[in-house]
Design an enzyme around this catalytic site. Structure first.
Site, PDB file in Angstrom:
ATOM      1  N   GLY A  31     -36.376  54.409 -42.657  1.00  0.00           N
ATOM      2  CA  GLY A  31     -37.342  53.679 -41.843  1.00  0.00           C
ATOM      3  C   GLY A  31     -36.813  53.291 -40.472  1.00  0.00           C
ATOM      4  O   GLY A  31     -37.420  52.479 -39.777  1.00  0.00           O
ATOM      5  N   LYS A  85     -44.468  53.624 -50.749  1.00  0.00           N
ATOM      6  CA  LYS A  85     -44.029  52.219 -50.732  1.00  0.00           C
ATOM      7  C   LYS A  85     -45.247  51.289 -50.876  1.00  0.00           C
ATOM      8  O   LYS A  85     -46.209  51.655 -51.535  1.00  0.00           O
ATOM      9  CB  LYS A  85     -43.211  51.927 -49.465  1.00  0.00           C
ATOM     10  CG  LYS A  85     -42.082  52.960 -49.297  1.00  0.00           C
ATOM     11  CD  LYS A  85     -41.069  52.584 -48.280  1.00  0.00           C
ATOM     12  CE  LYS A  85     -39.994  53.671 -48.214  1.00  0.00           C
ATOM     13  NZ  LYS A  85     -38.927  53.374 -47.273  1.00  0.00           N
ATOM     14  N   GLU A 121     -30.123  58.998 -50.034  1.00  0.00           N
ATOM     15  CA  GLU A 121     -30.795  58.296 -48.950  1.00  0.00           C
ATOM     16  C   GLU A 121     -29.813  57.340 -48.281  1.00  0.00           C
ATOM     17  O   GLU A 121     -29.620  56.211 -48.768  1.00  0.00           O
ATOM     18  CB  GLU A 121     -31.984  57.500 -49.490  1.00  0.00           C
ATOM     19  CG  GLU A 121     -33.044  58.359 -50.148  1.00  0.00           C
ATOM     20  CD  GLU A 121     -34.410  57.688 -50.122  1.00  0.00           C
ATOM     21  OE1 GLU A 121     -35.342  58.313 -49.609  1.00  0.00           O
ATOM     22  OE2 GLU A 121     -34.531  56.535 -50.573  1.00  0.00           O
ATOM     23  N   ASN A 141     -42.990  58.939 -50.832  1.00  0.00           N
ATOM     24  CA  ASN A 141     -42.868  57.563 -51.326  1.00  0.00           C
ATOM     25  C   ASN A 141     -43.723  56.672 -50.423  1.00  0.00           C
ATOM     26  O   ASN A 141     -43.325  56.359 -49.308  1.00  0.00           O
ATOM     27  CB  ASN A 141     -41.385  57.161 -51.271  1.00  0.00           C
ATOM     28  CG  ASN A 141     -41.155  55.711 -51.649  1.00  0.00           C
ATOM     29  OD1 ASN A 141     -42.065  55.028 -52.122  1.00  0.00           O
ATOM     30  ND2 ASN A 141     -39.932  55.237 -51.420  1.00  0.00           N
ATOM     31  N   SER A 150     -35.917  58.901 -42.748  1.00  0.00           N
ATOM     32  CA  SER A 150     -36.508  59.369 -41.491  1.00  0.00           C
ATOM     33  C   SER A 150     -36.636  60.891 -41.418  1.00  0.00           C
ATOM     34  O   SER A 150     -36.448  61.484 -40.352  1.00  0.00           O
ATOM     35  CB  SER A 150     -35.731  58.830 -40.293  1.00  0.00           C
ATOM     36  OG  SER A 150     -35.733  57.404 -40.317  1.00  0.00           O
TER      37      SER A 150
END
Ligand code: PGA
Length: 252
Positions: free
Chosen positions: A175, A11, A169, A9, A214
């Site tokens: 992150g 982003k 998630e 992903n 992460s």
């Protein structure tokens, strides 16, 4: 045997030039990805067509969008429809990411419409669920995740549900560099699978459930070794081809 999937992903990162370079670097190393592992990249909308051209007919890696509209078409300025994604062609779309839920007010109700729209256009949804830190600390995490599933996935027909990929998630791990332990991931993945079975019985055994938050080369092998962890949805580490490929190579 369940599908094993590693999806990147991106982003809101990379220019088209950087995205092309990243894709080319992934393609250069793609032979290192173990047979049976499906690799997916999810670049921003603006890059999809270019990157689809670089990937070509092999569809390896698979191509995903990061969102799609709930509406079919028409006067929705700034939106991108599932039919447009299918015409790229995109095979997957990430829906229900916590950033979409938190910053853009996407509710379970909206997400159900988006998932149905994607499925109607032949696109497989990667549906994200997960709790925030407060919910985990107050022991609400199973309840939060089960209502995200009940209010969206339980409304699908079994034939549609079969195409869904679930990503767990935990929001506190996204992150932050703080990964869920493989015990925490396994515990939630097993819970999700048994909860899905309440509505979809045996189909739940074939649903791929990815871990996200992460995930990186140093922890992927331990996470993927757990019986109910079928791969990962990777943010930060998917922006470096070597790290992304190393994660995909982490299945035992
Ligand atoms: P992260 O993001 O790997 O950077 O934590 C995961 C995600 O948000 O999908």
């Amino acid at each position: 045997m369940r599908e094993k999937i590693v999806a990147g992903n991106w982003k809101m990162n990379t220019t088209i030039r950087e995205g092309k370079e990243l894709t080319e670097n992934i393609l250069r190393g793609i032979s290192s990805v173990p047979a049976g592992v499906t690799l997916i990249v999810a670049p921003p909308f603006t890059h999809l067509s270019t990157i689809s051209g670089i990937i070509g007919n092999t569809k390896n890696p698979g191509l995903s969008a990061q969102n799609c509209a709930a509406g079919e078409k028409g006067a929705f300025t700034g939106e991108v429809s599932a039919a447009m994604l299918a015409s790229v062609p995109c095979q997957y779309v990430i829906l229900g990411h916590s950033e979409r839920r938190e910053y853009y007010g996407e509710t379970n109700e909206i997400l159900l419409e988006k998932i149905q729209r994607a499925l109607a256009n032949g696109i497989r949804p990667i549906f994200c669920v997960g709790e925030v830190l407060e919910e985990r600390e107050s022991n609400m995490h199973f309840q939060v995740v089960s209502s995200q599933i009940r209010e969206v996935l339980f409304k699908l027909d079994p034939d549609d549900f079969k195409k869904v990929i679930v990503a767990y998630e935990p929001v506190w791990a996204i992150g932050t560099g703080k990964t869920a332990t493989s015990e925490q991931a396994q515990e939630m993945h097993a819970f999700i699978r048994s909860f899905l079975a309440e509505s979809f019985e045996d189909l739940a055994n074939s649903t791929p459930i990815l871990y996200g938050g992460s995930c990186k080369p140093s922890n992927a092998a331990e996470l993927f070794a757990r019986p109910d962890v079928d791969g990962g949805l990777i943010g930060g580490a998917s922006l470096k081809a070597d790290d992304f490929l190393a994660i995909a190579g982490s299945f035992a």
